[in-house]
Scaffold this motif. Structure first.
Motif, PDB file in Angstrom:
ATOM      1  N   PRO A  79       0.833  -1.201   0.000  1.00 37.70           N
ATOM      2  CA  PRO A  79       0.000   0.000   0.000  1.00 37.70           C
ATOM      3  C   PRO A  79       0.864   1.246   0.000  1.00 37.70           C
ATOM      4  O   PRO A  79       2.093   1.172   0.160  1.00 37.70           O
ATOM      5  CB  PRO A  79      -0.785  -0.120   1.306  1.00 37.70           C
ATOM      6  N   PRO A  80       0.246   2.417  -0.165  1.00 36.10           N
ATOM      7  CA  PRO A  80       0.992   3.664   0.035  1.00 36.10           C
ATOM      8  C   PRO A  80       1.327   3.813   1.526  1.00 36.10           C
ATOM      9  O   PRO A  80       1.049   2.927   2.333  1.00 36.10           O
ATOM     10  CB  PRO A  80       0.022   4.738  -0.448  1.00 36.10           C
ATOM     11  N   SER A  81       1.940   4.921   1.898  1.00 38.84           N
ATOM     12  CA  SER A  81       2.327   5.131   3.302  1.00 38.84           C
ATOM     13  C   SER A  81       1.113   4.979   4.219  1.00 38.84           C
ATOM     14  O   SER A  81      -0.025   5.315   3.854  1.00 38.84           O
ATOM     15  CB  SER A  81       2.947   6.517   3.467  1.00 38.84           C
ATOM     16  N   GLN A  82       1.370   4.442   5.409  1.00 42.55           N
ATOM     17  CA  GLN A  82       0.323   4.170   6.385  1.00 42.55           C
ATOM     18  C   GLN A  82       0.690   4.777   7.743  1.00 42.55           C
ATOM     19  O   GLN A  82       1.884   4.949   8.064  1.00 42.55           O
ATOM     20  CB  GLN A  82       0.129   2.657   6.562  1.00 42.55           C
ATOM     21  N   THR A  83      -0.340   5.092   8.565  1.00 38.11           N
ATOM     22  CA  THR A  83      -0.126   5.569   9.936  1.00 38.11           C
ATOM     23  C   THR A  83      -0.563   4.484  10.905  1.00 38.11           C
ATOM     24  O   THR A  83      -1.670   3.932  10.786  1.00 38.11           O
ATOM     25  CB  THR A  83      -0.928   6.850  10.210  1.00 38.11           C
TER      26      THR A  83
ATOM     27  N   GLN B 144       1.268   8.419  17.337  1.00 41.76           N
ATOM     28  CA  GLN B 144       0.986   8.069  15.944  1.00 41.76           C
ATOM     29  C   GLN B 144       2.293   8.115  15.134  1.00 41.76           C
ATOM     30  O   GLN B 144       3.053   9.084  15.232  1.00 41.76           O
ATOM     31  CB  GLN B 144      -0.041   9.026  15.338  1.00 41.76           C
ATOM     32  N   VAL B 145       2.522   7.065  14.348  1.00 43.49           N
ATOM     33  CA  VAL B 145       3.777   6.921  13.597  1.00 43.49           C
ATOM     34  C   VAL B 145       3.449   6.730  12.114  1.00 43.49           C
ATOM     35  O   VAL B 145       2.625   5.871  11.761  1.00 43.49           O
ATOM     36  CB  VAL B 145       4.595   5.717  14.107  1.00 43.49           C
ATOM     37  N   ALA B 146       4.089   7.528  11.241  1.00 42.86           N
ATOM     38  CA  ALA B 146       3.904   7.422   9.782  1.00 42.86           C
ATOM     39  C   ALA B 146       4.923   6.434   9.209  1.00 42.86           C
ATOM     40  O   ALA B 146       6.137   6.612   9.368  1.00 42.86           O
ATOM     41  CB  ALA B 146       4.070   8.780   9.125  1.00 42.86           C
ATOM     42  N   VAL B 147       4.430   5.385   8.509  1.00 40.41           N
ATOM     43  CA  VAL B 147       5.300   4.372   7.896  1.00 40.41           C
ATOM     44  C   VAL B 147       5.286   4.583   6.378  1.00 40.41           C
ATOM     45  O   VAL B 147       4.218   4.502   5.757  1.00 40.41           O
ATOM     46  CB  VAL B 147       4.818   2.955   8.249  1.00 40.41           C
ATOM     47  N   PRO B 148       6.458   4.861   5.743  1.00 38.76           N
ATOM     48  CA  PRO B 148       6.481   5.132   4.296  1.00 38.76           C
ATOM     49  C   PRO B 148       6.170   3.879   3.482  1.00 38.76           C
ATOM     50  O   PRO B 148       6.352   2.746   3.935  1.00 38.76           O
ATOM     51  CB  PRO B 148       7.911   5.606   4.053  1.00 38.76           C
TER      52      PRO B 148
END
Length: 484
Positions: A17-21, A53-57
């Motif tokens: 998928p695209p980046s996820q939080t 909350q953490v953004a995963v590329p």
């Protein structure tokens, strides 16, 4: 204070998928709390002391794997949480098609595999064995198959495997390996002599393309033994029974298939060795440059050699009825009487009758006489020979054709005669209406005797020719021991 991670939401993500939080739930989070995935820093957003909350590329989510998240607070008093495992799940792959659907036997090929659920670590399998795979996108992969993978005709199975976690393998799709179309370019030798007494097989080399590793060869419809082979060359052994009489052998190569795939036909001629031949030209002027001769006959072979007095010449095979050869200038620099022969191994030591080849002096000579005293031939050279030789007496070595003396005597020397002791020569001068004496010992022109009258006088010309005729006959009688 050291942060902790008690849970991560969502509990897993499907790869691709695209980046996820994702949300960490735990304790000890502050405004400066940071997060990392497998040691790589991520962008974090503080929500509360128990939520981050953490953004995963997208790059971190490209393939199925188990990763580790860590939360950390800065010093002093901070620290790193224990690692929390997180699953990036491999999608379920689906294979929908291949391009191309058919590849040639024995040649390396790149095949595009289309479908869905592809990821960065998807692997294309060939008959259950992983092959080098290039990830193009979520619906396309490319696989490289070697010539060894495709060495046998028929079909093979292509599948996509996603390693995991949660990975699966697709249902196999067949790739057709088509038997090559073999092509014969040439056979060597292309001609073989009749040999009814031999019990030795004849080896023939077949050059071409597209020969399968297990190709077979037939000669006049009969399978023959293959001694060695590659994709471009096959060597066969033909039994001696094929060569008992004149005729031909049709050679064909077959690649295995359903049905077998056959090449074009090539012909090996079985010929009766030649019994004679002719050459053109059969003479040239002494001193000529390299000279090509054409040898015409029958049943010549690719290994036939033209010889000059048993010395091989540079020979080219044109056809079974024609050869060409080059006589080097060094062999025809002077007088030569040579024997031209054709040597052919297929003739089994039976030489053909040789043909003569000679050289000659290319000079405008009006008369010629041999001097037994000094062993030279003396010739009167017309003025048309040009500067240096024209209007002269030339002394020529009869063995080599080399001009050893050139004595200028005047206008248009014609008939010549020698003195009895071979030291003096007399020549008529048509242009002067005279006879001139020549000293052969000193190689100088001496006294000139006018015949009198007008140069065009019929009486003078008749007298001139009669005088020289007498001198010539006198000289010849002395050389032969007869009476003039």
């Amino acid at each position: 204070m050291t942060p902790t991670i008690s849970s991560i939401s969502p509990g897993s993500i499907v790869a691709g998928p695209p980046s996820q939080t994702v949300t960490f739930t735990g304790t000890g989070y502050v405004a400066s709390t940071a997060a990392a995935l497998n040691g790589t820093a991520l962008q974090a957003k503080y929500v509360s002391a128990t939520s981050l909350q953490v953004a995963v590329p997208a790059s971190a989510l490209a393939s199925g794997q188990i990763v580790s998240f860590v939360a950390s607070n800065p010093s002093p008093g901070g620290g790193n949480s224990a690692a929390a495992s997180f699953s990036i799940m491999s999608p379920t792959p689906i294979l929908t098609g291949l391009s191309p659907q058919t590849v040639p036997q024995g040649a390396a090929a790149t095949v595009t595999v289309n479908g869905s659920g592809c990821e960065a670590n998807s692997v294309v399998m060939w008959n259950g064995v992983a092959r080098p795979t290039v990830f193009v996108n979520g619906t396309t992969l490319q696989v490289s198959l070697t010539s060894m993978d495709l060495q046998s005709y028929g079909t093979g199975q292509i599948t996509i495997n996603n390693p995991g976690p949660g990975g699966k393998t697709t249902t196999p799709t067949e790739l057709v390996v088509a038997a090559n179309l073999p092509t014969i370019f040439s056979v060597s030798p292309s001609s073989v002599a009749v040999n009814a007494s031999s019990n030795v097989p004849v080896s023939v080399s077949i050059s071409g393309s597209g020969f399968a590793p297990n190709a077979t060869v037939q000669a006049n419809g009969q399978f023959v033994r293959v001694s060695s082979q590659s994709a471009t060359n096959i060597r066969i052994s033909i039994p001696p029974t094929f060569f008992t009489s004149a005729g031909s052998i049709q050679i064909v190569v077959s690649n295995p298939g359903s049905p077998a795939v056959q090449s074009n036909y090539a012909t090996v001629t079985i010929a009766t060795p030649a019994v004679s031949f002719s050459i053109t030209p059969n003479s040239v002027a002494a001193g000529s440059p390299d000279t090509q001769i054409t040898v015409s006959g029958s049943s010549f072979f690719q290994d036939s050699i033209v010889e000059w007095n048993t010395t091989p010449l540079s020979t080219a095979y044109v056809s079974s009825t024609q050869l060409t050869a080059v006589i080097p200038a060094s062999l025809i620099s002077g007088f030569a009487q040579a024997s031209i022969q054709v040597s052919t191994p297929e003739s089994q030591g039976q030489p053909l009758p040789p043909q003569p080849f000679t050289t000659f002096l290319a000079l405008p000579i009006n008369d010629i006489v041999y001097n037994a005293v000094d062993g030279l031939i003396y010739a009167s050279i017309a003025g048309s020979a040009g500067e240096g030789l024209g209007n002269s007496i030339a002394g020529i070595d009869p063995n080599t054709g080399v001009i050893l003396k050139t004595i200028f005597v005047g206008s248009e020397p014609t008939r010549i005669a020698l003195s009895s002791d071979g030291t003096q020569l007399f020549t008529g001068l048509n242009g002067a209406g005279a006879v001139r004496q020549v000293n052969l010992t000193t190689a100088t022109a001496g006294l000139q005797f006018s015949l009198g009258g007008d140069r065009e006088s019929t009486t003078r010309r008749t007298s001139h020719r009669a005088s020289l005729h007498f001198l010539v006959n006198l000289t010849r009688s002395r050389c032969t021991g007869t009476t003039a």
